[in-house]
Design an enzyme around this catalytic site. Sequence first.
Site, PDB file in Angstrom:
ATOM      1  N   GLY A 119      33.914  63.617 131.469  1.00 21.54           N
ATOM      2  CA  GLY A 119      34.490  63.402 132.645  1.00 21.54           C
ATOM      3  C   GLY A 119      35.813  63.369 132.273  1.00 21.54           C
ATOM      4  O   GLY A 119      36.773  63.643 133.609  1.00 21.54           O
ATOM      5  N   TYR A 120      36.287  64.171 130.786  1.00 19.12           N
ATOM      6  CA  TYR A 120      37.407  64.505 130.959  1.00 19.12           C
ATOM      7  C   TYR A 120      37.590  65.846 131.391  1.00 19.12           C
ATOM      8  O   TYR A 120      38.794  65.743 132.339  1.00 19.12           O
ATOM      9  CB  TYR A 120      37.838  64.466 129.457  1.00 19.12           C
ATOM     10  CG  TYR A 120      38.580  65.035 128.171  1.00 19.12           C
ATOM     11  CD1 TYR A 120      40.251  63.892 128.249  1.00 19.12           C
ATOM     12  CD2 TYR A 120      38.906  66.504 128.409  1.00 19.12           C
ATOM     13  CE1 TYR A 120      41.467  64.915 128.327  1.00 19.12           C
ATOM     14  CE2 TYR A 120      40.328  67.169 127.848  1.00 19.12           C
ATOM     15  CZ  TYR A 120      41.596  65.841 127.517  1.00 19.12           C
ATOM     16  OH  TYR A 120      42.613  66.215 127.518  1.00 19.12           O
TER      17      TYR A 120
END
Length: 253
Positions: free
Chosen positions: A157-158
């Site tokens: 996600g990051y």
Amino acid sequence: MSASPFDLTGRTAVVTGASRGIGLGMAEALAAAGADVIAVASSPLPEGSAVERAVTAHGRRFVGRHADFADLDAVAALGDELAGLDVDILVNNAGTIERAPAVEHPLESWKRVIDVDLTSHFVLTQKVAAPMLARRDGRVIFTASLLSFQGGITVPGYAAAKSGIAGLTRALSNEWIGQGVTVNAIAPGYIATDNTQALQDDPDRSRSILERIPAGRWGRAEDLGGATVFLASAAAAYVSGIILPVDGGWLAR
């Protein structure tokens, strides 16, 4: 004699994620260059907070605000308020990170990271940049990441959000530089903050990271100050759409 092109006296800067780490370092650098600072944190800043002390130590005006960057309605409300405050510089630094192998990564974690690290920045920038565009003058700076260029490990996600920040920087620059608003991003390397504490505490990962950094050390929050002031200043009036690594030489390795 003309003033230094790096002098930010009379300018007002908003810095999100300003209570600690990279955001605190950015806020202090902007204040040292002459800017008044509106510091935004995820929870209310106590009187005499570290960021307030850092800003006022340079004789600059300090204002504290808070918003949950996972709550997009709250971010929009903050943006409406800030849009009425004659902001000259917007530093989008608020962020979070959640670690889990991709095959096990909870969808809730993915959504939260994307909202906090990407979508909230778009929402806030839409609001705050509107008056900048109207007066044809302003600076927008995002905090990107080495993972705007690389994939990382166990942080899908990051990595996706920070890759999105790189694309958003370019997209907004394409639309806004012709109207006097520059849009750039800073990509910090491995900086010793609470966001990287898990890596610092892992002897194997920490050693492998340090061995790759040509500078021979982890970065410090204050290492981001010069790049922040440059991109916020008149010296960078013809600089837009870039993602500037501040990484001790990591990407060149």
